[in-house]
Scaffold this motif. Structure first.
Motif, PDB file in Angstrom:
ATOM      1  N   SER A  10      63.839  17.183  10.813  1.00  0.00           N
ATOM      2  CA  SER A  10      64.294  15.994  11.537  1.00  0.00           C
ATOM      3  C   SER A  10      63.375  14.803  11.282  1.00  0.00           C
ATOM      4  CB  SER A  10      64.374  16.292  13.036  1.00  0.00           C
ATOM      5  OG  SER A  10      63.113  16.713  13.534  1.00  0.00           O
ATOM      6  N   VAL A  11      62.056  15.041  11.261  1.00  0.00           N
ATOM      7  CA  VAL A  11      61.123  13.944  10.985  1.00  0.00           C
ATOM      8  C   VAL A  11      61.329  13.422   9.570  1.00  0.00           C
ATOM      9  CG1 VAL A  11      58.686  13.333  10.706  1.00  0.00           C
ATOM     10  CG2 VAL A  11      59.402  14.768  12.632  1.00  0.00           C
ATOM     11  N   HIS A  12      61.477  14.315   8.616  1.00  0.00           N
ATOM     12  CA  HIS A  12      61.686  13.899   7.227  1.00  0.00           C
ATOM     13  C   HIS A  12      63.020  13.176   7.069  1.00  0.00           C
ATOM     14  CE1 HIS A  12      58.915  17.507   6.056  1.00  0.00           C
ATOM     15  NE2 HIS A  12      58.259  16.509   6.617  1.00  0.00           N
ATOM     16  N   LEU A  13      64.053  13.645   7.775  1.00  0.00           N
ATOM     17  CA  LEU A  13      65.356  12.993   7.697  1.00  0.00           C
ATOM     18  C   LEU A  13      65.291  11.586   8.284  1.00  0.00           C
ATOM     19  CD1 LEU A  13      68.332  13.062   6.991  1.00  0.00           C
ATOM     20  CD2 LEU A  13      68.787  14.204   9.174  1.00  0.00           C
ATOM     21  N   ASP A  14      64.510  11.419   9.345  1.00  0.00           N
ATOM     22  CA  ASP A  14      64.349  10.076   9.925  1.00  0.00           C
ATOM     23  C   ASP A  14      63.773   9.106   8.895  1.00  0.00           C
ATOM     24  OD1 ASP A  14      65.324  10.974  12.322  1.00  0.00           O
ATOM     25  OD2 ASP A  14      63.367  11.250  13.265  1.00  0.00           O
ATOM     26  N   HIS A  15      62.775   9.550   8.160  1.00  0.00           N
ATOM     27  CA  HIS A  15      62.175   8.674   7.149  1.00  0.00           C
ATOM     28  C   HIS A  15      63.127   8.447   5.982  1.00  0.00           C
ATOM     29  CE1 HIS A  15      58.332   9.530   9.233  1.00  0.00           C
ATOM     30  NE2 HIS A  15      58.016   8.361   8.783  1.00  0.00           N
ATOM     31  N   LEU A  16      63.869   9.465   5.591  1.00  0.00           N
ATOM     32  CA  LEU A  16      64.851   9.297   4.522  1.00  0.00           C
ATOM     33  C   LEU A  16      65.919   8.300   4.949  1.00  0.00           C
ATOM     34  CD1 LEU A  16      65.711  10.341   1.687  1.00  0.00           C
ATOM     35  CD2 LEU A  16      67.119  12.045   2.874  1.00  0.00           C
ATOM     36  N   ARG A  17      66.309   8.356   6.220  1.00  0.00           N
ATOM     37  CA  ARG A  17      67.326   7.431   6.740  1.00  0.00           C
ATOM     38  C   ARG A  17      66.813   5.996   6.728  1.00  0.00           C
ATOM     39  NH1 ARG A  17      70.054   7.353  12.811  1.00  0.00           N
ATOM     40  NH2 ARG A  17      71.690   5.801  12.331  1.00  0.00           N
ATOM     41  N   VAL A  18      65.564   5.792   7.129  1.00  0.00           N
ATOM     42  CA  VAL A  18      64.977   4.445   7.073  1.00  0.00           C
ATOM     43  C   VAL A  18      65.028   3.922   5.638  1.00  0.00           C
ATOM     44  CG1 VAL A  18      62.849   3.118   7.320  1.00  0.00           C
ATOM     45  CG2 VAL A  18      63.509   4.761   9.092  1.00  0.00           C
ATOM     46  N   TYR A  19      64.778   4.808   4.678  1.00  0.00           N
ATOM     47  CA  TYR A  19      64.799   4.403   3.277  1.00  0.00           C
ATOM     48  C   TYR A  19      66.196   3.971   2.856  1.00  0.00           C
ATOM     49  CZ  TYR A  19      64.209   4.693  -1.817  1.00  0.00           C
ATOM     50  OH  TYR A  19      64.187   4.410  -3.162  1.00  0.00           O
ATOM     51  N   GLN A  28      49.752   9.219  10.409  1.00  0.00           N
ATOM     52  CA  GLN A  28      49.192   8.118  11.197  1.00  0.00           C
ATOM     53  C   GLN A  28      49.991   7.866  12.473  1.00  0.00           C
ATOM     54  OE1 GLN A  28      48.125   4.542   8.830  1.00  0.00           O
ATOM     55  NE2 GLN A  28      48.618   5.780   7.024  1.00  0.00           N
ATOM     56  N   ALA A  29      51.283   8.185  12.447  1.00  0.00           N
ATOM     57  CA  ALA A  29      52.135   7.974  13.616  1.00  0.00           C
ATOM     58  C   ALA A  29      51.866   9.060  14.650  1.00  0.00           C
ATOM     59  CB  ALA A  29      53.601   7.995  13.196  1.00  0.00           C
ATOM     60  N   PRO A  30      52.009   8.747  15.933  1.00  0.00           N
ATOM     61  CA  PRO A  30      51.822   9.767  16.978  1.00  0.00           C
ATOM     62  C   PRO A  30      52.933  10.812  16.933  1.00  0.00           C
ATOM     63  CG  PRO A  30      52.618   7.709  17.922  1.00  0.00           C
ATOM     64  CD  PRO A  30      52.320   7.429  16.492  1.00  0.00           C
ATOM     65  N   LEU A  31      52.549  12.074  16.876  1.00  0.00           N
ATOM     66  CA  LEU A  31      53.500  13.178  16.844  1.00  0.00           C
ATOM     67  C   LEU A  31      53.188  14.123  17.990  1.00  0.00           C
ATOM     68  CD1 LEU A  31      53.477  13.914  12.992  1.00  0.00           C
ATOM     69  CD2 LEU A  31      55.346  12.882  14.276  1.00  0.00           C
ATOM     70  N   GLU A  32      54.197  14.424  18.789  1.00  0.00           N
ATOM     71  CA  GLU A  32      53.975  15.291  19.944  1.00  0.00           C
ATOM     72  C   GLU A  32      53.969  16.761  19.570  1.00  0.00           C
ATOM     73  OE1 GLU A  32      56.771  14.395  22.966  1.00  0.00           O
ATOM     74  OE2 GLU A  32      56.121  12.298  23.211  1.00  0.00           O
ATOM     75  N   ASP A  33      54.816  17.132  18.624  1.00  0.00           N
ATOM     76  CA  ASP A  33      54.923  18.536  18.241  1.00  0.00           C
ATOM     77  C   ASP A  33      53.681  18.969  17.468  1.00  0.00           C
ATOM     78  OD1 ASP A  33      56.094  20.458  15.755  1.00  0.00           O
ATOM     79  OD2 ASP A  33      56.659  21.034  17.789  1.00  0.00           O
ATOM     80  N   GLU A  34      52.959  19.954  17.982  1.00  0.00           N
ATOM     81  CA  GLU A  34      51.690  20.373  17.394  1.00  0.00           C
ATOM     82  C   GLU A  34      51.874  20.919  15.979  1.00  0.00           C
ATOM     83  OE1 GLU A  34      47.524  20.543  17.801  1.00  0.00           O
ATOM     84  OE2 GLU A  34      49.055  19.742  19.168  1.00  0.00           O
ATOM     85  N   MET A  35      52.915  21.700  15.768  1.00  0.00           N
ATOM     86  CA  MET A  35      53.133  22.294  14.446  1.00  0.00           C
ATOM     87  C   MET A  35      53.423  21.205  13.404  1.00  0.00           C
ATOM     88  SD  MET A  35      55.884  25.225  13.286  1.00  0.00           S
ATOM     89  CE  MET A  35      55.117  26.431  14.367  1.00  0.00           C
ATOM     90  N   THR A  36      54.281  20.258  13.757  1.00  0.00           N
ATOM     91  CA  THR A  36      54.599  19.172  12.833  1.00  0.00           C
ATOM     92  C   THR A  36      53.369  18.329  12.540  1.00  0.00           C
ATOM     93  OG1 THR A  36      56.866  19.072  13.678  1.00  0.00           O
ATOM     94  CG2 THR A  36      56.076  17.165  12.448  1.00  0.00           C
TER      95      THR A  36
END
Length: 538
Positions: A203-212, A247-255
């Motif tokens: 989901s995080v990677h898809l968010d960045h791909l979508r911004v692109y 650099q961005a704040p991430l709540e999920d520890e594994m991610t």
């Protein structure tokens, strides 16, 4: 079986470690049987340095060192069948199906991988673009861990595919996301043994791909980027996203932990995009791509498609000097490494060679357990004007011809021990042997008696080829041949049975993909173009 080669390798390893202990170096210089020496990072550090690391040195992760005595007896006894089993464990091969009326220029591909690191740090990928034309092949060579190579192998092709999409297709993608409906499929992956269990962006990677792709939509380009632009932008954009994600704040520890591992490890990359007769190769680092060419007179030659980005590349040295003050001319490359640390001069990740010291400290202060995550933390000497490293690729275009028979993509583990011409020769011999085994059934009746006769003839003549996969053949010769190019079974066995903690001192991870072209299809294309009016010809 004679164990001369085994004892030579192990005794040499013992001497290397003794030298390392005496000098206190963080690097080991290992001389191979090819009279070729190269600096390799060796994950062992003397106790005195572990407790009192000098300023600007590495903080290396814990290492496990093999110990033995002179009296130890190593019984390295692998049968030929067991050797083959080890070498062929990572094999894959696919025949490319022709799903359109236009003949495909790619006939099939063969691939293999042999690990030296544990876990292996190389990755490979093959996928077809479902919304655009083209096949993509990639080799990704990780360092400082496998995390960056894994991420790049799973994500880069998506960036390239999106870059090539038309405005209309991108609008459909965005509309599906807005309405929470299924997106158009982007890639069809052709998997290899050992691939990760999924080949989809998170989901995080898809968010960045979508911004692109939203940014691409804002450019209002009806037909999308051309392939050279797509490759250039995709490499750099993915590298930028890798940097921004930690650099961005991430709540999920594994991610969060995975993002840190990806950013602080690194990966070189070489990928090919093939669309009809159009071949583009993008390279960042010291993986390599070459073409095997057979002229009309039957003579074979090699056509290099990439240049290694390292200290031996004068153009790369000039680029680095242009990008940094003249006062750093003597410190940018030390001991044939970037800042005395990294062999390749271009790579994904490796933010410790791209970020400022302040940014590195700021990110690492967020409570990461860097030792548990096996993160390399270091500030090289003479670190004044970052970034020193880039993921910008060199892109090469080649228009395929009927004489272009195959493409070889491989990590530097292959090129360290086999030169371009030898690689072409070995694949050529593989093709000749494969053709030799095919009986001409069109000329003779196919029956059991004939087949039995042919099999007996092969056995008598000793024509049996040990490998059906050209990538396997290349790996076999890379680790098992002597300085004359002759196969030495004892050496091959010894190299395959070295303990995990010694293997990396004598060979690197090796990953190879061989792509075979359909000469008939390529020839048919040129004949069809020749018959078109001149204004239709490219």
């Amino acid at each position: 079986m004679s164990s001369t080669a085994s004892y030579w390798i192990l005794n040499s390893a013992r001497n290397s470690i003794a030298t390392l202990q005496g000098s206190g170096r963080l690097y080991s210089r290992c001389a191979s049987s090819r009279n070729k020496s190269e600096w390799k990072l060796f994950s062992w550090i003397p106790t005195t340095l572990k407790n009192n690391p000098p300023h600007g040195s590495f903080a290396l992760p814990k290492a496990y060192r093999h110990t033995w005595t002179e009296e130890d007896d190593f019984h390295l006894q692998l049968s030929p069948e067991q050797v083959n089993e080890v070498l062929r464990a990572g094999e894959s091969a696919h025949k490319i199906l022709n799903l359109s009326r236009v003949p495909n220029s790619v006939l099939r591909f063969e691939s293999n991988q042999l690990a030296a690191n544990s876990p292996v740090e190389d990755r490979r990928g093959v996928a077809s673009c479902l919304q655009t034309n083209g096949l993509m092949f990639g080799i990704f060579d990780g360092h400082g861990g496998h995390a960056c190579a894994q991420a790049v192998s799973e994500r880069l092709f998506y960036y390239v595919a999106v870059s090539l999409m038309s405005q209309q297709t991108l609008e459909q993608m965005e509309k599906a996301m807005e309405n929470m409906k299924p997106m158009l499929p982007i890639l069809q992956w052709l998997k290899h043994p050992g691939d990760s269990i999924y080949k989809d962006v998170t989901s995080v990677h898809l968010d960045h791909l979508r911004v692109y792709w939203q940014e691409l939509l804002d450019l209002h380009m009806e037909m999308g980027l051309n392939i050279k632009e797509a490759l250039m932008y995709s490499f750099q954009r993915l590298d930028s996203d890798i940097s921004l994600e930690i650099q961005a704040p991430l709540e999920d520890e594994m991610t969060k932990n995975l993002s840190l591992q990806v950013a602080f490890s690194g990966a070189t990359a070489c990928m090919a995009h093939i669309d009809g007769i159009h071949l583009h190769v993008a390279n960042a680092g010291d993986c390599r791509a070459i073409l095997g060419v057979q002229e009309d007179n039957g003579v074979w030659s090699c056509l290099p498609l990439t240049h290694d980005h390292n200290a031996r590349n004068q153009a790369e040295l000039s680029r680095l000097k242009r990008e940094h003050p003249e006062s750093e001319d003597k410190t940018i490359i030390m001991d044939d490494r970037l800042l005395g640390v990294l062999m390749p001069c271009r790579a994904f990740g490796d933010v410790q060679l791209k970020w400022s010291k302040e940014l590195q400290r700021s990110v690492l202060k967020r409570g990461f357990d860097t030792e548990a995550l096996n993160i390399y933390q270091f500030t090289p000497s003479h670190y004044y004007t970052p970034p020193y490293l880039t993921a910008e690729p060199e892109v090469t275009y080649h228009r395929l011809r009927p004489q272009d028979k195959f493409l070889v993509l491989a990590s530097d583990g292959l090129w360290d021990v086999l030169d371009n011409d030898n690689v072409v020769r070995l694949v050529m011999e593989h093709l000749n042997e494969a053709n030799r085994y095919k009986p001409d059934l069109a000329q003779r009746p196919a029956n059991l008696g004939l087949m039995q006769s042919l099999l007996l003839q092969r056995k008598v003549q000793g024509l049996h080829s040990p490998d059906r996969n050209a990538a396997t053949r290349l790996i076999r010769y890379a680790i098992g041949s002597n300085e004359y190019g002759e196969m030495e079974p004892e050496r091959l066995t010894a190299m395959l049975t070295l303990p995990e903690d010694l293997a990396r001192m004598y060979r690197d991870d090796i990953t190879v993909t061989v792509v075979y072209f359909n000469s008939d299809s390529i020839d048919a294309y040129y004949k069809s173009v020749k018959n078109l009016p001149s204004y239709f010809q490219e």
